[in-house]
Design a protein around this motif. Structure first.
Motif, short mmCIF file in Angstrom:
data_model
loop_
_atom_site.label_atom_id
_atom_site.label_comp_id
_atom_site.label_asym_id
_atom_site.label_seq_id
_atom_site.Cartn_x
_atom_site.Cartn_y
_atom_site.Cartn_z
N GLU A 136 0.82 -1.21 0.00
CA GLU A 136 0.00 0.00 0.00
C GLU A 136 0.86 1.26 0.00
O GLU A 136 0.60 2.20 -0.75
CB GLU A 136 -0.93 0.00 1.22
N GLN A 137 1.90 1.29 0.84
CA GLN A 137 2.77 2.45 0.89
C GLN A 137 3.50 2.65 -0.43
O GLN A 137 3.64 3.77 -0.92
CB GLN A 137 3.80 2.31 2.02
N SER B 223 1.10 3.85 -3.09
CA SER B 223 0.75 5.26 -2.86
C SER B 223 1.88 6.17 -3.33
O SER B 223 1.64 7.20 -3.98
CB SER B 223 0.48 5.50 -1.36
N ILE C 180 1.55 8.82 -6.32
CA ILE C 180 1.77 10.25 -6.09
C ILE C 180 2.81 10.80 -7.07
O ILE C 180 2.60 11.84 -7.70
CB ILE C 180 2.20 10.50 -4.63
N CYS D 264 2.80 0.48 -11.30
CA CYS D 264 2.15 -0.11 -10.12
C CYS D 264 1.85 -1.59 -10.32
O CYS D 264 1.82 -2.35 -9.34
CB CYS D 264 0.85 0.65 -9.82
N ASP E 277 -9.16 5.34 -10.18
CA ASP E 277 -8.51 6.59 -9.77
C ASP E 277 -7.78 7.24 -10.95
O ASP E 277 -7.83 8.45 -11.14
CB ASP E 277 -7.51 6.33 -8.64
#
Length: 540
Positions: free
Chosen positions: A117-118, A121, A125, A155, A273
């Motif tokens: 998850e980190q 993210s 970003i 990702c 997203d």
């Protein structure tokens, strides 16, 4: 065992690298190597040997082997690394931490934590910031969407992402971004019509719903293009429509995988997203194109109106005034001696008429600089600088260096108007008695530099009347694909730096540069070398 209560995987390792004990989380996660190999590195296994065998195919395993050895032999107190791992539910990221521990049997504590998850993210970003930066710099839509597709591929390393947009007719999809896939392989798909009988992307767009094809080899939507997918090594795919803010379908993401199966909830959220950012990008780009078209029409209309007024002034008003001047001269010469007191008044009117005729000629020239066509850009700008200097009693120094004789008409007109507007500002606002203008050409195009030593201005509190002129300059340069920079400080003068791309030699045989009136780069160019670099940095 207390370690079983922890969500991270933990293992206790002796000085030879043998795992003495490990908790349940370590075992469930596949141990040190995750699911990337068939080898399960659990209790009793040697983690050094496991890393050595895995390093034949996994780069990160070679790095981990060096780090673990360093902790075990005492040359370092701790080692940390992040690595990807293919899990049944999709790729994940883990953090490996090895900490020295000096006990009777235990030499080090190894922990493995899921940081997917980190990591995701952070990747999102950085990727979104990169896309937004390009959007702010008005980069081409295709380039921005290709970057967005790469964000998804970063990702999800197992995916190949492409983006398709609806044609203006709303009947066909076109691939506009296929960063990881050969475009030529998908040209045939661009001809498929939208509808439930089309391909999988066309079906998703026609229904406005996500469509998942977990096995291309057996899905009827791929019957006609199954060989294409096989040659490309694609086993599964899914489409996620992209919607406008009003809910209209703009296009779709097409996600391809090299192993069968559908997306997880997390993967669906990732693409949704990205879809929001795609919406902003597409609508902004199309609005920008519409605004650019409108700006082009407005500027073209203004130039046509200027040309018409200039022609009327020259061909009609000037001719009529010239006739009036001739009549006044004739009247003055025909006066009887008894009317000699009238003669001075007629001569005064004649002088005023000639002055008015000269002003109208100057105004006609300002409205439509016909000498651009006859003299070229350098000659026209030289004349403009001389005219402005004489008319307003300021010293305008003009230099040029290697400017091609043949430049596209619109580019010449743009640069001429920028000089014209800038010198007007010098006269009206700066209070300066000197100004500098330089035109030069290089591999990056044509550069224009204008400077004065006047009072300058604060760009934050710029008066509206003056700001509109600078807006016009900015818009003209932008429509030519160029960059413009305004540098001004109160009491320290103003500098205008413009660069417009130009293919050197695009004018044919007559496009060789005009000889410079300096043996080296002019002093103005030297002075603004930093401003040129700044323009290059902004563009990049």
């Amino acid at each position: 065992m207390l370690l079983n209560a922890l969500p991270q995987g933990f293992a206790l390792v002796d000085h030879k690298g043998i795992i003495v004990a490990c908790n349940d989380a370590w075992t469930r996660g596949g141990g040190l190597l995750g699911s990337d190999t068939r080898e399960k590195v659990g209790a009793g296994s040697n983690c050094l040997l496991a890393c050595m065998r895995a390093s034949e195919t996994l780069e990160w395993a070679r790095h981990a082997l060096t780090g673990i050895r360093g902790v075990l032999d005492g040359s370092r107190g701790q080692f940390e690394a992040e690595y990807p791992s293919l899990q049944p539910e999709g790729p994940k990221w883990f953090q490996l931490r090895v900490t020295a521990y000096r006990g009777a049997q235990i030499c080090a504590v190894v922990s493995v934590s899921d940081v997917t998850e980190q990591k995701m993210s952070a990747l999102l970003i950085r990727g979104h910031n990169r896309v937004l930066a390009k959007l702010a710099r008005d980069k081409p839509l295709e380039e921005i969407l290709a970057d967005l597709a790469r964000v998804i591929e970063d990702c999800e390393p197992e995916w190949e992402c492409s983006i398709l947009l609806l044609d203006e007719d709303g009947k066909h999809l076109r691939h506009v971004a296929t960063p990881g896939l050969p475009q030529k392989n998908f040209d045939a798909l661009d001809e498929v019509a939208i509808g439930p009988d089309g391909g999988f992307c066309e079906t998703a767009v026609s229904t406005g719903r996500r469509l998942v094809v977990s096995d291309i080899a057996s899905n009827p939507l791929w019957a006609e293009y199954r060989d294409l997918a096989r040659r490309s090594g694609l086993r599964a795919c899914w489409a996620q429509p992209i919607f406008s803010r009003r809910g209209r379908v703009l296009g779709t993401f097409a996600i391809y995988s090299r192993r069968p199966g559908g997306p997880t909830h997390r993967q669906v959220d990732l693409v949704k997203d990205a879809g929001h950012l795609a919406t902003v990008t597409i609508e902004h780009s199309r609005s920008r194109v519409a605004l650019r078209d409108l700006s082009t029409r407005i500027l073209t209309s203004h130039e046509e109106e200027r040309r018409r007024i200039a022609r009327d002034l020259h061909d009609d008003i000037s001719q009529r005034l010239a006739l009036q001047a001739v009549e006044l001269e004739k009247l003055g010469s025909d006066l009887r001696p008894s009317h000699k007191e009238v003669r001075p008044r007629i001569l005064k009117i004649l002088a005023g008429t000639k002055e008015l005729l000269s002003d109208i000629g100057r105004l006609s020239h300002q409205l439509h600089p016909s000498n651009l066509r006859h003299l070229g850009l350098v000659g026209a700008v030289r004349g403009l600088c001389r005219e402005m200097g004489q008319q307003h009693e300021i010293d305008v120094q003009f230099r040029h260096n290697g400017v091609p004789r043949s430049i596209p008409d619109q580019t010449s007109l743009c640069l001429y108007r920028v000089v014209q507007e800038s010198l007007r500002n010098v006269v009206k606002h700066s209070g300066a008695r000197t100004a500098e203008v330089e035109l030069s050409a290089g591999t990056e195009g044509i550069h224009l530099y204008i400077a004065d030593s006047g009072i300058g201005f604060d760009t934050e509190t710029l008066p509206r009347s003056r700001g509109l002129g600078l807006v016009s300059v900015r818009e003209r340069v932008r429509l030519e694909g160029g960059e413009v920079s305004f540098k001004s400080e109160a009491g320290r003068g103003t500098r205008v730096v413009v660069r417009i791309p130009l293919q050197m030699g695009e004018g044919g045989d007559g496009a060789r540069g005009e000889s410079s009136n300096h043996d080296r780069m002019g002093p103005v160019t030297e002075k603004y070398r930093h401003d040129i670099s700044e323009l290059s940095r902004i563009e990049k």
